[in-house]
Design a protein around this motif. Structure first.
Motif, mmCIF file in Angstrom:
data_model
loop_
_atom_site.group_PDB
_atom_site.id
_atom_site.type_symbol
_atom_site.label_atom_id
_atom_site.label_comp_id
_atom_site.label_asym_id
_atom_site.label_seq_id
_atom_site.Cartn_x
_atom_site.Cartn_y
_atom_site.Cartn_z
ATOM 1 N N MET A 395 0.852 -1.418 -0.108
ATOM 2 C CA MET A 395 0.110 -0.076 -0.251
ATOM 3 C C MET A 395 0.879 1.345 0.015
ATOM 4 S SD MET A 395 -2.713 -1.156 2.909
ATOM 5 C CE MET A 395 -3.560 0.459 2.898
ATOM 6 N N TYR A 396 0.345 2.317 -0.754
ATOM 7 C CA TYR A 396 1.191 3.442 -0.784
ATOM 8 C C TYR A 396 1.113 4.253 0.658
ATOM 9 C CZ TYR A 396 1.860 3.221 -5.681
ATOM 10 O OH TYR A 396 2.148 2.595 -6.980
ATOM 11 N N ARG A 397 2.167 5.024 0.841
ATOM 12 C CA ARG A 397 2.145 5.890 1.864
ATOM 13 C C ARG A 397 0.927 6.953 2.092
ATOM 14 N NH1 ARG A 397 8.349 7.980 3.189
ATOM 15 N NH2 ARG A 397 9.091 6.152 3.757
ATOM 16 N N GLY A 398 0.393 6.992 3.094
ATOM 17 C CA GLY A 398 -0.753 7.643 3.421
ATOM 18 C C GLY A 398 -1.968 6.907 3.291
ATOM 19 N N GLN A 399 -1.847 5.703 2.829
ATOM 20 C CA GLN A 399 -3.123 4.683 2.817
ATOM 21 C C GLN A 399 -3.278 4.008 3.801
ATOM 22 O OE1 GLN A 399 -2.327 2.691 -1.056
ATOM 23 N NE2 GLN A 399 -4.055 3.862 -2.132
ATOM 24 N N THR A 446 3.368 1.855 3.213
ATOM 25 C CA THR A 446 4.966 2.103 3.276
ATOM 26 C C THR A 446 5.501 2.291 1.955
ATOM 27 O OG1 THR A 446 5.528 -0.227 3.380
ATOM 28 C CG2 THR A 446 5.183 1.005 5.644
ATOM 29 N N LYS A 447 4.544 1.885 0.952
ATOM 30 C CA LYS A 447 5.315 2.065 -0.482
ATOM 31 C C LYS A 447 5.388 3.354 -0.784
ATOM 32 C CE LYS A 447 4.220 0.050 -4.805
ATOM 33 N NZ LYS A 447 3.271 -0.703 -5.851
ATOM 34 N N ARG A 448 6.288 3.682 -1.522
ATOM 35 C CA ARG A 448 6.757 5.190 -1.900
ATOM 36 C C ARG A 448 6.372 5.263 -3.509
ATOM 37 N NH1 ARG A 448 10.439 8.005 1.204
ATOM 38 N NH2 ARG A 448 11.504 6.652 2.505
#
Length: 448
Positions: A395-399, A446-448
């Motif tokens: 998952m992307y950061r902020g999600q 944590t994904k950029r």
């Protein structure tokens, strides 16, 4: 001279003995094929009769008469005639005559001679034989005519808020074993000139539910309502099915209500649908989801009476549709909600749905309204849930995503206060439940 006299006397005695023995032998021998004096079958003296003569006498007097014999069984509505021909009835004439003929013949000659010259009366009874299965067949036919099942009274509630009670019917049952014994007693007693009469024993079978008992149901003694208007279609369907199963349920004094028995298994075949259901510490989809609101609503309706639950278990998660500690979870085959009618009157349960609400009305006798009840729940030791975070590299950061919803933990004590004429007369603890804290689990990207 003296010696001669003794010898002569001895010879005379010996001669007399031989002469008497010979005479006795001849006389006893004469009776070998005859019935000894004093021997009777029933009251018929058969002294000196041969086997054939005795058989003729007994057959004429008893065996032929028995075929004319009848037993009349009388009931309140009908008479039944049992003809002895139907029973294949007969006396054991041959065996009894044989017993009469051989009586005393096993003695020695002098004992037989005494029995002939000084007879002692000997009474021999005829025994009776009949087809026992024929009696059973006759009794079965009589029972078919007499037996009538008891019919319970019924109670329904019309739209005018009035109860309609039907009549009960008292059943009848032939006391078959008693009648059979009475018949056998008459048969075994032998043949009399008159026919026998038997009054058949018939017992009343009272219905479990009488009209008089149901007419004591005249007042609503309790009610409770919960709202399900925000429910999904599936959940609303399940609630309607379960509530409909309970509506009109009657509990006689001493009866036990079982939610699972009354509502039955929640299956797709019976129309139940998938909806949210609490499983462990999670809310998941399952057949019959939502019916715990039905059981909890009914439970609260019963709380406002003096009835005590026989089986009730709370959820692992507190439900929003009911006050804390006042829920009752059910799971077919595992968890049930039960209570026993401890009143001296019947209980009638009405379950209705209207405008997204579940209504349970409890009816019984008006004397039970002399007391009123207040339900109080006290919550203590509240514990807020913590949040456990799981890092997710996909998952992307902020999600973020809530994996498991958190729920606060607490203890709750539910008390029932009883009032009579406005005065508190009793306070009892209904239950003390512990709801363990359930921490929230959240995934963050944590994904950029």
């Amino acid at each position: 001279m003296k010696k001669k006299v003794i010898i002569i006397i001895g010879v005379l005695i010996l001669f007399s003995t031989f002469t008497f023995s010979g005479y006795s032998y001849i006389r006893v021998k004469y009776w070998d094929s005859l019935i000894l004096p004093g021997v009777k079958i029933e009251n018929e003296d058969l002294t000196g009769k041969t086997r054939k003569e005795a058989q003729t006498i007994i057959n004429d007097k008893y065996a032929s008469e028995v075929m004319k014999k009848k037993i009349t069984i009388v009931t309140d509505e009908k008479k039944y005639i049992i003809d002895y021909k139907m029973l294949e009835a007969k006396y054991n004439v041959d065996q009894t005559v044989e017993q009469a003929l051989t009586y005393g013949k096993d003695r020695n000659m002098f004992q037989k001679y005494k029995a002939i010259t000084h007879p002692v009366s000997k009474q021999i009874k005829l025994t009776f034989e009949y087809n026992d299965k024929a009696v059973d067949k006759i009794l079965k036919g009589i029972a078919k005519d007499i037996d009538k099942k008891a019919k319970n009274a019924t109670i329904t509630k019309d739209r005018g808020e009035q109860f309609v009670v039907t009549n009960d019917v008292i059943g009848k049952q032939l006391e078959v074993d008693k009648l059979k014994n009475d018949i056998k007693s008459k048969i075994d007693a032998g043949v009399s000139k008159d026919d026998d009469y038997i009054k058949a024993a018939v017992k009343d079978i009272k219905p479990k539910i009488s009209e008089a008992a149901l007419k004591t149901v005249n007042t609503r003694i309790s009610r409770y309502t919960t709202n399900f208007s925000s429910s999904s279609e599936g959940r609303a369907t399940n609630i309607a099915l379960a509530t409909g199963s309970i509506n009109g349920k009657l509990l006689m004094p001493g009866d036990v209500f079982s939610f699972n028995d009354v509502v039955g298994e929640r299956t797709a075949l019976r129309g139940y649908k998938a909806a949210g259901v609490i499983i462990g510490d999670k809310l998941e989809q399952g057949l019959g989801g939502g019916i715990c609101q039905v059981s909890s609503t009914l439970y609260n309706a019963m709380l406002s009476t003096s009835i005590v639950s026989a089986e009730r278990i709370h959820h692992t998660i507190s439900s929003g549709y009911i006050p804390k500690g006042q829920d009752a979870t059910v799971d077919y085959g595992n968890l049930d909600y039960k209570f026993k009618n401890t009143f001296e009157y019947p209980i009638y349960i009405e379950g209705l749905l209207s405008n997204g609400n579940i209504h349970f009305n409890i009816y019984s006798n008006s004397t039970l309204t002399k007391r009123t009840y207040e339900i109080v729940n006290e919550v203590s030791e509240p514990t807020d849930p913590k949040t456990e975070t799981i890092k997710d590299p996909t998952m992307y950061r902020g999600q973020s995503e809530i994996v498991k919803t958190g729920y606060a933990g607490f203890k709750v004590k539910v008390t029932r206060k009883t009032y009579e004429n406005g005065k508190l007369v009793n306070t009892e603890i209904i239950n003390q439940d512990t709801f363990h804290v359930i921490n929230e689990v959240k995934k963050v990207g944590t994904k950029r």
